[in-house]
Design a protein around this motif. Structure first.
Motif, PDB file in Angstrom:
ATOM      1  N   LEU A   1       0.799  -1.175  -0.103  1.00  0.00           N
ATOM      2  CA  LEU A   1      -0.112  -0.143  -0.161  1.00  0.00           C
ATOM      3  C   LEU A   1       0.333   1.397  -0.228  1.00  0.00           C
ATOM      4  CD1 LEU A   1      -3.138  -0.760   2.220  1.00  0.00           C
ATOM      5  CD2 LEU A   1      -2.666   0.218   0.272  1.00  0.00           C
ATOM      6  N   ASP A   2       1.974   1.454   0.987  1.00  0.00           N
ATOM      7  CA  ASP A   2       2.805   2.276   0.897  1.00  0.00           C
ATOM      8  C   ASP A   2       3.502   2.220   0.388  1.00  0.00           C
ATOM      9  OD1 ASP A   2       1.807   2.883   3.525  1.00  0.00           O
ATOM     10  OD2 ASP A   2       3.544   1.716   4.045  1.00  0.00           O
ATOM     11  N   GLU A   3       3.764   1.256  -1.452  1.00  0.00           N
ATOM     12  CA  GLU A   3       4.824   1.507  -2.213  1.00  0.00           C
ATOM     13  C   GLU A   3       3.641   1.729  -3.295  1.00  0.00           C
ATOM     14  OE1 GLU A   3       6.729  -2.152  -3.039  1.00  0.00           O
ATOM     15  OE2 GLU A   3       8.365  -0.751  -0.895  1.00  0.00           O
ATOM     16  N   GLY A   4       2.663   2.014  -3.501  1.00  0.00           N
ATOM     17  CA  GLY A   4       1.347   1.981  -4.320  1.00  0.00           C
ATOM     18  C   GLY A   4       1.375   1.345  -5.399  1.00  0.00           C
ATOM     19  N   TYR A   5       1.724  -0.101  -5.088  1.00  0.00           N
ATOM     20  CA  TYR A   5       0.733  -1.112  -6.121  1.00  0.00           C
ATOM     21  C   TYR A   5      -0.645  -1.242  -5.076  1.00  0.00           C
ATOM     22  CZ  TYR A   5       5.774  -1.494  -6.860  1.00  0.00           C
ATOM     23  OH  TYR A   5       7.052  -1.459  -7.335  1.00  0.00           O
ATOM     24  N   VAL A   6      -0.821  -1.049  -4.236  1.00  0.00           N
ATOM     25  CA  VAL A   6      -2.483  -1.489  -4.080  1.00  0.00           C
ATOM     26  C   VAL A   6      -3.019  -0.513  -3.748  1.00  0.00           C
ATOM     27  CG1 VAL A   6      -3.467  -2.448  -1.722  1.00  0.00           C
ATOM     28  CG2 VAL A   6      -2.025  -3.863  -2.681  1.00  0.00           C
ATOM     29  N   PRO A   7      -4.221  -0.577  -4.693  1.00  0.00           N
ATOM     30  CA  PRO A   7      -4.681   1.235  -4.750  1.00  0.00           C
ATOM     31  C   PRO A   7      -5.494   1.169  -3.094  1.00  0.00           C
ATOM     32  CG  PRO A   7      -5.783  -0.747  -6.416  1.00  0.00           C
ATOM     33  CD  PRO A   7      -4.714  -1.643  -5.805  1.00  0.00           C
ATOM     34  N   SER A   8      -6.124   1.825  -3.195  1.00  0.00           N
ATOM     35  CA  SER A   8      -6.499   2.256  -1.570  1.00  0.00           C
ATOM     36  C   SER A   8      -8.131   3.262  -2.430  1.00  0.00           C
ATOM     37  CB  SER A   8      -6.284   3.622  -0.888  1.00  0.00           C
ATOM     38  OG  SER A   8      -6.188   4.182  -1.830  1.00  0.00           O
ATOM     39  N   LEU A   9      -9.182   3.144  -1.370  1.00  0.00           N
ATOM     40  CA  LEU A   9     -10.168   3.379  -1.748  1.00  0.00           C
ATOM     41  C   LEU A   9     -10.319   5.185  -1.648  1.00  0.00           C
ATOM     42  CD1 LEU A   9     -12.720   1.971   1.086  1.00  0.00           C
ATOM     43  CD2 LEU A   9     -11.988   1.349  -0.795  1.00  0.00           C
ATOM     44  N   ASP A  10     -10.625   4.738  -3.661  1.00  0.00           N
ATOM     45  CA  ASP A  10     -10.333   6.796  -3.691  1.00  0.00           C
ATOM     46  C   ASP A  10      -9.147   7.067  -3.702  1.00  0.00           C
ATOM     47  OD1 ASP A  10     -12.070   8.601  -5.395  1.00  0.00           O
ATOM     48  OD2 ASP A  10     -13.052   9.402  -3.616  1.00  0.00           O
ATOM     49  N   GLN A  11      -8.788   6.898  -3.096  1.00  0.00           N
ATOM     50  CA  GLN A  11      -6.822   7.489  -3.356  1.00  0.00           C
ATOM     51  C   GLN A  11      -6.857   7.796  -1.968  1.00  0.00           C
ATOM     52  OE1 GLN A  11      -6.917   9.357  -7.287  1.00  0.00           O
ATOM     53  NE2 GLN A  11      -5.240   7.830  -7.624  1.00  0.00           N
ATOM     54  N   THR A  12      -8.082   7.753  -1.260  1.00  0.00           N
ATOM     55  CA  THR A  12      -7.622   8.384   0.242  1.00  0.00           C
ATOM     56  C   THR A  12      -6.971   6.844   1.199  1.00  0.00           C
ATOM     57  OG1 THR A  12      -9.293   7.596   1.495  1.00  0.00           O
ATOM     58  CG2 THR A  12      -9.961   9.100  -0.174  1.00  0.00           C
ATOM     59  N   MET A  13      -6.781   7.367   2.805  1.00  0.00           N
ATOM     60  CA  MET A  13      -5.866   6.428   3.513  1.00  0.00           C
ATOM     61  C   MET A  13      -6.666   5.316   4.574  1.00  0.00           C
ATOM     62  SD  MET A  13      -2.923   7.280   3.629  1.00  0.00           S
ATOM     63  CE  MET A  13      -2.431   6.073   4.754  1.00  0.00           C
ATOM     64  N   THR A  14      -8.104   5.210   3.802  1.00  0.00           N
ATOM     65  CA  THR A  14      -8.958   4.079   3.950  1.00  0.00           C
ATOM     66  C   THR A  14      -8.713   3.437   3.555  1.00  0.00           C
ATOM     67  OG1 THR A  14     -10.203   5.919   4.923  1.00  0.00           O
ATOM     68  CG2 THR A  14     -11.508   4.293   4.358  1.00  0.00           C
ATOM     69  N   VAL A  15      -8.815   1.968   3.891  1.00  0.00           N
ATOM     70  CA  VAL A  15      -8.866   0.842   2.135  1.00  0.00           C
ATOM     71  C   VAL A  15     -10.060  -0.559   3.447  1.00  0.00           C
ATOM     72  CG1 VAL A  15      -6.145   0.813   2.407  1.00  0.00           C
ATOM     73  CG2 VAL A  15      -7.066  -0.537   4.583  1.00  0.00           C
TER      74      VAL A  15
ATOM     75  N   ALA B   1     -19.262  10.980   3.908  1.00  0.00           N
ATOM     76  CA  ALA B   1     -18.463  11.787   5.179  1.00  0.00           C
ATOM     77  C   ALA B   1     -17.219  11.473   5.162  1.00  0.00           C
ATOM     78  CB  ALA B   1     -18.948  11.579   6.175  1.00  0.00           C
ATOM     79  N   LEU B   2     -16.844   9.692   4.738  1.00  0.00           N
ATOM     80  CA  LEU B   2     -15.817   9.350   5.641  1.00  0.00           C
ATOM     81  C   LEU B   2     -14.792   9.552   4.967  1.00  0.00           C
ATOM     82  CD1 LEU B   2     -14.054   7.242   7.750  1.00  0.00           C
ATOM     83  CD2 LEU B   2     -14.661   5.220   6.156  1.00  0.00           C
ATOM     84  N   LEU B   3     -14.850   9.373   2.989  1.00  0.00           N
ATOM     85  CA  LEU B   3     -14.129   9.550   1.750  1.00  0.00           C
ATOM     86  C   LEU B   3     -14.297  10.815   1.136  1.00  0.00           C
ATOM     87  CD1 LEU B   3     -14.466   5.910   0.249  1.00  0.00           C
ATOM     88  CD2 LEU B   3     -12.800   6.934   1.410  1.00  0.00           C
ATOM     89  N   LYS B   4     -15.170  11.536   2.019  1.00  0.00           N
ATOM     90  CA  LYS B   4     -15.235  13.175   1.116  1.00  0.00           C
ATOM     91  C   LYS B   4     -15.630  12.924  -0.230  1.00  0.00           C
ATOM     92  CE  LYS B   4     -12.499  15.237   4.966  1.00  0.00           C
ATOM     93  NZ  LYS B   4     -12.370  14.255   5.775  1.00  0.00           N
ATOM     94  N   LEU B   5     -16.713  12.221  -0.591  1.00  0.00           N
ATOM     95  CA  LEU B   5     -16.954  12.526  -1.578  1.00  0.00           C
ATOM     96  C   LEU B   5     -17.823  13.064  -2.275  1.00  0.00           C
ATOM     97  CD1 LEU B   5     -17.609   8.451  -2.291  1.00  0.00           C
ATOM     98  CD2 LEU B   5     -15.623   9.081  -3.193  1.00  0.00           C
ATOM     99  N   GLU B   6     -17.605  13.676  -2.796  1.00  0.00           N
ATOM    100  CA  GLU B   6     -18.350  14.762  -3.737  1.00  0.00           C
ATOM    101  C   GLU B   6     -20.170  14.855  -3.419  1.00  0.00           C
ATOM    102  OE1 GLU B   6     -17.248  16.749  -7.573  1.00  0.00           O
ATOM    103  OE2 GLU B   6     -15.994  16.372  -7.028  1.00  0.00           O
ATOM    104  N   GLU B   7     -21.449  15.831  -3.090  1.00  0.00           N
ATOM    105  CA  GLU B   7     -22.517  15.104  -3.485  1.00  0.00           C
ATOM    106  C   GLU B   7     -22.213  15.297  -4.568  1.00  0.00           C
ATOM    107  OE1 GLU B   7     -25.181  15.477  -1.280  1.00  0.00           O
ATOM    108  OE2 GLU B   7     -24.453  16.218   0.548  1.00  0.00           O
ATOM    109  N   SER B   8     -23.581  14.743  -4.961  1.00  0.00           N
ATOM    110  CA  SER B   8     -23.928  14.166  -7.027  1.00  0.00           C
ATOM    111  C   SER B   8     -24.991  14.834  -7.176  1.00  0.00           C
ATOM    112  CB  SER B   8     -24.092  13.056  -6.910  1.00  0.00           C
ATOM    113  OG  SER B   8     -25.321  11.886  -6.833  1.00  0.00           O
ATOM    114  N   GLU B   9     -25.075  15.353  -8.313  1.00  0.00           N
ATOM    115  CA  GLU B   9     -26.421  16.324  -8.371  1.00  0.00           C
ATOM    116  C   GLU B   9     -27.634  15.644  -8.338  1.00  0.00           C
ATOM    117  OE1 GLU B   9     -25.482  19.651  -9.390  1.00  0.00           O
ATOM    118  OE2 GLU B   9     -23.464  18.634  -8.432  1.00  0.00           O
TER     119      GLU B   9
END
Length: 246
Positions: free
Chosen positions: A97-111, A238-246
């Motif tokens: 994860l630290d080396e960027g080989y494993v994708p986290s959720l929406d590029q956050t520090m949440t997995v 709220a956790l991932l701070k995803l944008e409100e969608s239209e």
């Protein structure tokens, strides 16, 4: 009445030809159409990954994600796709994860992390502490599956000690209606408000479909609209701070 909930699928296998989800574009598009038709606004594409044991087909995943995103745009689906993975925990996980080989959720520090159903509480706890020491926030996938976490006090203490979150599968919530014997434990988890997210963990439009809209109805009728909206979208937004969608 009222505004429809903003549904977010935070655990789903939609990218074709990378895991046991859809094997081609036709099946991938069918899942995306299904999600959009149910009112899902965000979908995190959490393909299976076992860090250090099996190389993740990163190029195939990213190409599939691009094709899926383009198809949603072409068909005017109000559905935003996000990068992610469902990690089967291994001792290489934090490093990769630290080396960027494993994708986290929406590029956050949440997995999103899973274990074998037979994993001991100690194994799970050690893994959560390892990931936490690297700065990751862990969502435990389909938490109802782990035989050694079948106690409310264990579930509560794990959450308190490790700062983790719990996801339950939509079909498990739906089984409340169908298989009472199987669902007493899951009902307890919901009654005690230990679950943070509900998501479909979909793999195929017919075999393991998107069903978040249906799953939303159970908590809405038992715990109220606000809790159902939180479980099926607002909490992860709220956790991932995803944008409100239209």
């Amino acid at each position: 009445g009222g505004t429809p909930p903003m549904l977010i699928e935070m655990h789903s296998h939609v990218i074709r030809n990378v895991d046991d989800g859809p094997q081609d574009n036709t099946h991938m598009f069918a899942l995306l159409a299904q999600a959009a038709s149910q009112g899902t606004r965000h979908l995190i594409c959490t393909s299976h990954i076992t860090p250090g044991y099996k190389p993740f087909p990163n190029t195939a995943y990213l190409t599939g994600l691009q094709e899926a995103t383009a198809w949603c745009a072409q068909n005017a689906l109000n559905l935003k796709l996000h990068i992610g993975s469902e990690i089967l925990y291994t001792e290489s996980t934090s490093r990769l994860l630290d080396e960027g080989y494993v994708p986290s959720l929406d590029q956050t520090m949440t997995v999103l992390v899973e274990f074998l159903p037979t994993a001991s509480e100690k194994e799970i706890r050690n893994a959560l502490q390892d990931l936490g020491s690297h700065g990751y926030t862990v969502i435990l996938a389909h938490v109802e599956r782990y035989a050694h976490l079948h106690s409310l006090s264990t579930m509560a203490s794990l959450k308190q000690d490790c700062g983790c979150y719990y996801q339950m599968n939509s079909r498990t919530v739906l089984s409340q209606r169908d298989f009472l014997h199987r669902s007493l434990w899951t009902k307890k988890l919901l009654d005690h408000h230990l679950i943070d997210f509900v998501s479909s963990d979909a793999h195929g439009a017919h075999t393991r479909p998107m069903c978040l809209n249906e799953a939303h109805e159970y908590p809405a009728s038992h715990y109220g609209q606000q809790e159902a909206d939180a479980l099926c979208g607002n909490n992860i937004q709220a956790l991932l701070k995803l944008e409100e969608s239209e």
